[in-house]
Design a protein around this motif. Structure first.
Motif, PDB file in Angstrom:
ATOM      1  N   LYS A  89     -41.128  14.352  -1.722  1.00 55.87           N
ATOM      2  CA  LYS A  89     -42.367  13.964  -2.393  1.00 55.87           C
ATOM      3  C   LYS A  89     -43.552  14.417  -1.547  1.00 55.87           C
ATOM      4  CE  LYS A  89     -44.245  11.510  -5.784  1.00 55.87           C
ATOM      5  NZ  LYS A  89     -43.985  11.681  -7.203  1.00 55.87           N
ATOM      6  N   PRO A  90     -43.801  15.720  -1.541  1.00 57.37           N
ATOM      7  CA  PRO A  90     -44.898  16.199  -0.692  1.00 57.37           C
ATOM      8  C   PRO A  90     -46.269  15.787  -1.221  1.00 57.37           C
ATOM      9  CG  PRO A  90     -43.563  18.031  -1.517  1.00 57.37           C
ATOM     10  CD  PRO A  90     -43.072  16.801  -2.198  1.00 57.37           C
ATOM     11  N   PHE A  91     -46.377  15.568  -2.526  1.00 55.27           N
ATOM     12  CA  PHE A  91     -47.682  15.263  -3.126  1.00 55.27           C
ATOM     13  C   PHE A  91     -47.572  14.042  -4.026  1.00 55.27           C
ATOM     14  CE2 PHE A  91     -47.327  19.830  -2.439  1.00 55.27           C
ATOM     15  CZ  PHE A  91     -48.412  20.047  -1.614  1.00 55.27           C
ATOM     16  N   GLU A  92     -48.513  13.139  -3.870  1.00 57.97           N
ATOM     17  CA  GLU A  92     -48.562  11.954  -4.725  1.00 57.97           C
ATOM     18  C   GLU A  92     -49.021  12.356  -6.123  1.00 57.97           C
ATOM     19  OE1 GLU A  92     -47.276   9.386  -2.920  1.00 57.97           O
ATOM     20  OE2 GLU A  92     -47.658   8.375  -4.826  1.00 57.97           O
ATOM     21  N   GLY A  93     -48.562  11.657  -7.113  1.00 54.48           N
ATOM     22  CA  GLY A  93     -49.129  11.834  -8.453  1.00 54.48           C
ATOM     23  C   GLY A  93     -48.543  12.981  -9.255  1.00 54.48           C
ATOM     24  N   ILE A  94     -47.729  13.816  -8.635  1.00 56.11           N
ATOM     25  CA  ILE A  94     -47.028  14.855  -9.392  1.00 56.11           C
ATOM     26  C   ILE A  94     -45.548  14.748  -9.034  1.00 56.11           C
ATOM     27  CG2 ILE A  94     -48.944  16.486  -9.626  1.00 56.11           C
ATOM     28  CD1 ILE A  94     -47.797  17.982  -7.225  1.00 56.11           C
ATOM     29  N   ASN A  95     -44.726  15.496  -9.761  1.00 51.63           N
ATOM     30  CA  ASN A  95     -43.285  15.372  -9.543  1.00 51.63           C
ATOM     31  C   ASN A  95     -42.876  15.664  -8.110  1.00 51.63           C
ATOM     32  OD1 ASN A  95     -43.101  14.848 -12.233  1.00 51.63           O
ATOM     33  ND2 ASN A  95     -41.615  16.472 -12.667  1.00 51.63           N
ATOM     34  N   GLY A  96     -41.867  14.981  -7.682  1.00 51.69           N
ATOM     35  CA  GLY A  96     -41.245  15.306  -6.408  1.00 51.69           C
ATOM     36  C   GLY A  96     -40.102  16.284  -6.627  1.00 51.69           C
ATOM     37  N   SER A  97     -39.377  16.584  -5.555  1.00 48.61           N
ATOM     38  CA  SER A  97     -38.294  17.573  -5.643  1.00 48.61           C
ATOM     39  C   SER A  97     -36.933  16.927  -5.422  1.00 48.61           C
ATOM     40  CB  SER A  97     -38.477  18.671  -4.590  1.00 48.61           C
ATOM     41  OG  SER A  97     -39.696  19.334  -4.779  1.00 48.61           O
ATOM     42  N   GLY A  98     -36.014  17.334  -6.266  1.00 51.22           N
ATOM     43  CA  GLY A  98     -34.645  16.861  -6.114  1.00 51.22           C
ATOM     44  C   GLY A  98     -33.710  18.034  -5.933  1.00 51.22           C
ATOM     45  N   LYS A  99     -32.447  17.700  -5.835  1.00 52.94           N
ATOM     46  CA  LYS A  99     -31.430  18.753  -5.768  1.00 52.94           C
ATOM     47  C   LYS A  99     -30.276  18.261  -6.626  1.00 52.94           C
ATOM     48  CE  LYS A  99     -30.088  19.834  -1.605  1.00 52.94           C
ATOM     49  NZ  LYS A  99     -30.498  20.590  -0.422  1.00 52.94           N
ATOM     50  N   HIS A 100     -30.362  18.566  -7.911  1.00 51.80           N
ATOM     51  CA  HIS A 100     -29.298  18.129  -8.802  1.00 51.80           C
ATOM     52  C   HIS A 100     -27.974  18.699  -8.312  1.00 51.80           C
ATOM     53  CE1 HIS A 100     -32.354  17.668 -12.354  1.00 51.80           C
ATOM     54  NE2 HIS A 100     -32.614  16.884 -11.321  1.00 51.80           N
ATOM     55  N   ASN A 101     -26.983  17.844  -8.239  1.00 47.39           N
ATOM     56  CA  ASN A 101     -25.641  18.300  -7.868  1.00 47.39           C
ATOM     57  C   ASN A 101     -24.771  18.330  -9.111  1.00 47.39           C
ATOM     58  OD1 ASN A 101     -24.789  17.270  -4.455  1.00 47.39           O
ATOM     59  ND2 ASN A 101     -26.633  18.247  -5.250  1.00 47.39           N
ATOM     60  N   ASN A 102     -24.522  19.522  -9.632  1.00 44.89           N
ATOM     61  CA  ASN A 102     -23.602  19.667 -10.756  1.00 44.89           C
ATOM     62  C   ASN A 102     -22.202  19.709 -10.181  1.00 44.89           C
ATOM     63  OD1 ASN A 102     -25.368  20.497 -13.342  1.00 44.89           O
ATOM     64  ND2 ASN A 102     -26.301  21.283 -11.468  1.00 44.89           N
ATOM     65  N   TRP A 103     -21.361  18.835 -10.682  1.00 45.12           N
ATOM     66  CA  TRP A 103     -20.065  18.626 -10.031  1.00 45.12           C
ATOM     67  C   TRP A 103     -18.946  18.545 -11.055  1.00 45.12           C
ATOM     68  CZ3 TRP A 103     -16.921  14.351 -10.806  1.00 45.12           C
ATOM     69  CH2 TRP A 103     -15.860  14.183  -9.899  1.00 45.12           C
ATOM     70  N   SER A 104     -17.832  19.168 -10.734  1.00 44.99           N
ATOM     71  CA  SER A 104     -16.676  19.054 -11.622  1.00 44.99           C
ATOM     72  C   SER A 104     -15.408  19.279 -10.820  1.00 44.99           C
ATOM     73  CB  SER A 104     -16.762  20.077 -12.757  1.00 44.99           C
ATOM     74  OG  SER A 104     -16.626  21.378 -12.236  1.00 44.99           O
ATOM     75  N   LEU A 105     -14.276  19.028 -11.470  1.00 46.05           N
ATOM     76  CA  LEU A 105     -12.982  19.295 -10.858  1.00 46.05           C
ATOM     77  C   LEU A 105     -12.253  20.316 -11.716  1.00 46.05           C
ATOM     78  CD1 LEU A 105     -11.791  15.615 -10.142  1.00 46.05           C
ATOM     79  CD2 LEU A 105     -12.819  17.217  -8.507  1.00 46.05           C
ATOM     80  N   GLY A 106     -11.449  21.132 -11.065  1.00 45.17           N
ATOM     81  CA  GLY A 106     -10.652  22.099 -11.814  1.00 45.17           C
ATOM     82  C   GLY A 106      -9.328  22.347 -11.105  1.00 45.17           C
ATOM     83  N   THR A 107      -8.299  22.695 -11.873  1.00 39.96           N
ATOM     84  CA  THR A 107      -6.984  22.910 -11.253  1.00 39.96           C
ATOM     85  C   THR A 107      -6.807  24.359 -10.821  1.00 39.96           C
ATOM     86  OG1 THR A 107      -5.938  23.588 -13.298  1.00 39.96           O
ATOM     87  CG2 THR A 107      -6.003  21.222 -12.848  1.00 39.96           C
TER      88      THR A 107
END
Ligand code: ADP
Ligand code: MG
Length: 728
Positions: free
Chosen positions: A331-349
């Motif tokens: 959250k570098p700046f108040e009043g505007i969006n902050g930054s995230g890091k969406h983790n897309n996650w799944s399992l596979g065989t």
């Protein structure tokens, strides 16, 4: 008095894009050129060494020293051909960020001359003098030394002149001091748990992989403006700053055309990323001004996480080449969006089946629903712990705001899956049922439509959302190491699957068919998740907070208190049963988390108080001085009318002096809160006290931002939000 700020702003505004040197050929030609991957292994290692190394990578077999020597020789040859002169173990201590300590290949040969040397021992292990890394007292109490050891499942790479060896970081007494070690253990735990369950559906399955696709959000700020903001320089975020008249309300930045200086930066990052074998795919403007996002194609989770850490390093370095500083703060700046890091996650065989996606036929769908429900049951059971896994000083400003998931972990699954779950819940026990396949074959009561993946609704307010073939954990902070969240998620899922498999085994031993046994075990779980963790509504609303508490979800909003989840009995059992963390490691890590939290908050507190005294009060006083001078002149020149004529000045003087008084009082309060926190010995008590300092800082900031609003622009010493956010 000339205003330095104006000069800096003008100069920043005039900057043009820095040309990018594009390598010859297509990206696919230079992809992985700086990675010692399989094709380079084949080229630089003899057949036997190559095969034994691959065996060690694929099957987790330890590398013997003779082979390690041969591998090291091949790596050195390859690295030197690419200009490398140094080597380092590259690891991920608990500082968030990576660490490296370079050693030259250059070694005296004993005859007065030097040679380039690199052997298997140096490849396998290094002993950085690591006593200054956060360790939560593990090494202070038990053993002063730590070592790093090569993680052969993540390929070595070259950065500048240095051969980097992805490594784990461990105390001599065996405790992990990094992010990678527990992540690898948790990923193995998921595979070990999921394989037997998959084998009920397909006996050929031998391994289950975890996949991660991260979406990295970040801000770019012109480096000259950055340098004029001591708060950004020292804390990575602005501790003050009135919001700009225009910020993100027009929504014109999101997916807008990428500014040319930024585009050049992105191009450079992509080239470097491709050379490092990072499959970067997506780039775009984000919602807030000067906010951007980058995402690769998903990969095996440990590798993908290394790639995220690598690209963050690359971005930090290349930003400067383009005259920017990259901000990973949440959250570098108040009043505007902050930054995230969406983790897309799944399992596979290892047989190529995606376990979080609907299957090809009824059986595949039953397997999908099985994993789907078990993941949600794990999230429900450990929702407080999952939240703790993303808690940090930085993320405390983002979570629970109006642009990010709330401090409640719930799951959004979309209409289709909600309907599927509801129908399944109502089936009478023992019903032999099937779930219709992709082709729409209606063999049972429940159908999953073919267009499913593209059709899943989006709900941006949910921290954990199902996206048709994966879950997306959105609460992760932009500066975080994804391993923190993934370790917890993986462990929780592994535990749940182990229990589920045992229940199915029992039901089958009682004579039930696989389908009936699985359904009978799923049904209570389905009821449980529908009534608790599944939530399709608006996660930002106040009503949800009340409802969530009623449903038994964790609603704690204090970051330091969230960390207590890690040492709660059910978490200790979870981690120790699976061998992911020992109890001692959990305690030590909590110490680190509390210390990190306090340290960050208290640095901010110190910085804000200094800026208040050294930057803000002088500017306000100067402005007040001017107003008073004007008042004096009016009185002298207009002895009869000056009262009426000076209404505006007088109003401004009272506003200004009141704010100056507020700022002084609030600075004192902030200093007192900081000192109270600093005086605490215990890490938890200190973090709780630091929270009070964070609140005092917020109050101080309010007054400062009001003063900025009324003060002569020419007197304001710090680049303003409109300058920081709109110049690129
Ligand atoms: P958005 O959520 O903005 O629509 P994308 O569709 O670009 O984002 O995907 C985001 C990330 O999800 C990418 O890194 C992508 O590779 C990853 N992803 C896609 N499918 C899977 C999957 N099955 N498992 C894990 N990650 C996945
Ligand atoms: Mg996404």
């Amino acid at each position: 008095m000339g205003n330095l700020r104006f000069d800096v702003v003008q100069e920043a505004f005039r900057k043009k894009a820095v040309p990018v040197e594009i390598p010859a050929g297509k990206p696919s030609d230079y992809f992985g050129s700086l990675v010692f991957g399989r094709s380079n292994m084949r080229k630089y290692l003899d057949q036997d060494t190559y095969q034994r190394l691959v065996h060690c990578i694929d099957d987790g077999v330890p590398l013997d020293s003779e082979i390690a020597d041969k591998v090291a020789r091949g790596m050195k040859e390859w690295a030197m051909e690419h200009g490398a002169t140094h080597v380092t173990h590259w690891f991920q201590p608990l500082t968030e960020g990576t660490a490296e300590k370079h050693d030259a290949f250059l070694t005296p040969d004993g005859n007065g001359t030097v040679i380039e040397k690199f052997d298997g021992k140096s490849l396998a292990q290094q002993e950085p003098d690591a006593s200054s890394f956060p360790n939560g007292g593990i090494r202070a109490t038990f053993e002063a030394r730590g070592y790093t050891a090569w993680d052969p499942t993540s390929p070595v790479f070259i950065q500048d002149d240095t051969l980097c060896i992805p490594s784990v970081f461990i105390a001599y007494t065996g405790e992990a001091l990094d992010y990678k070690t527990p992540l690898k253990k948790a990923l193995k735990a998921v595979s070990d748990a999921a394989v037997p369950l998959c084998q009920l559906f397909d006996p050929k399955v031998k391994r289950v992989y975890s996949y991660l696709g991260w979406e990295q959000e970040y801000f770019l700020v012109d480096e000259d403006l950055f340098a004029a903001r001591p708060d950004l320089m020292l804390t990575g975020r602005t501790l003050m700053g009135h919001s700009s008249s225009k910020n993100q309300q027009l929504g014109d930045h999101y997916f807008g055309s990428i500014p040319s200086r930024v585009a050049a930066f992105m191009k450079d990052v992509e080239i470097a990323g491709y050379q490092l074998g990072i499959p970067l795919k997506t780039r775009h403007n984000e919602v807030a001004p000067n906010q951007f996002e980058m995402a690769p194609v998903y990969e095996e989770a440990n590798l993908s996480n290394d790639h995220n850490q690598m690209i963050m390093n690359v971005m930090t370095r290349l930003a400067r080449k383009h005259g920017f500083v990259v901000l990973f703060h949440e959250k570098p700046f108040e009043g505007i969006n902050g930054s995230g890091k969406h983790n897309n996650w799944s399992l596979g065989t290892d047989t190529g089946v995606q376990l979080m996606a609907p299957g090809k036929d009824a059986r595949g769908n039953l397997q999908f629903v099985t994993f789907f429900v078990n993941v949600l049951a794990a999230v429900q059971r450990h929702n407080g712990l999952l939240k703790a896994s993303v808690a940090s000083a930085g993320n405390s400003h983002r979570l629970g705001g109006h642009e990010a998931p709330p401090t409640i972990v719930s799951a959004f699954v979309g209409n289709t899956m909600t309907e599927v779950l509801q129908k399944l819940r109502e089936l009478p026990s023992g019903t032999p049922f099937e779930i219709a396949g992709k082709k729409g074959r209606k063999v049972g009561v429940v159908e999953i439509p073919e267009i499913f993946v593209d059709n899943t609704d989006r709900n941006r307010t949910s921290p954990f959302a199902f996206i048709g073939n994966r879950f997306e954990f959105r609460a992760v902070g932009s500066s975080a190491n994804c391993a923190g969240a993934l370790t917890v998620l993986s462990a929780a899922v592994a535990e749940q699957i182990n229990e589920f498999k045992a229940a199915v085994d029992k039901a089958m031993a009682e004579g039930k068919t696989l389908e009936i046994a699985v359904m009978d075990c799923l049904k209570p779980l389905i009821g449980q998740i529908l009534d608790t963790v599944c939530f399709e509504g608006n996660g930002y609303s106040e009503a949800w907070k009340k409802e969530a508490a009623k449903r038994g979800l964790d609603t704690e909003s204090s970051m330091p208190r969230m960390f207590c989840q890690f040492t709660a009995p059910e978490s200790v059992k979870l981690f120790t049963d699976l061998g992911v963390y020992s109890e001692k490691e959990l305690e030590a890590r909590n110490e680190v988390k509390w210390e990190t939290y306090s340290t960050k908050v208290l640095i901010e507190a110190r910085m804000a108080a200094r800026m208040a005294v050294n930057h803000i009060l002088p500017a306000g006083i100067e402005y007040q001085h001017r107003l008073l001078g004007d008042l004096d002149l009016l009185r002298q020149n207009y002895p009869h009318d000056w009262h009426k004529m000076a209404v505006t000045q007088k109003g401004l003087i009272s506003e200004c002096s009141a704010l100056l008084a507020d700022i002084k009082t609030r600075t004192d309060a902030l200093n007192a809160a900081r000192e109270a926190a600093e005086a605490k010995e215990d890490a938890f008590a200190k973090a709780i006290a630091a929270e009070k300092a964070a609140e005092a800082l917020r109050l101080l900031r309010e007054s400062i931002d009001k003063l900025e609003e009324i003060t002569d622009n020419a007197l304001w010493p710090l680049p303003k939000y409109r300058e920081l956010l709109f110049i690129n």
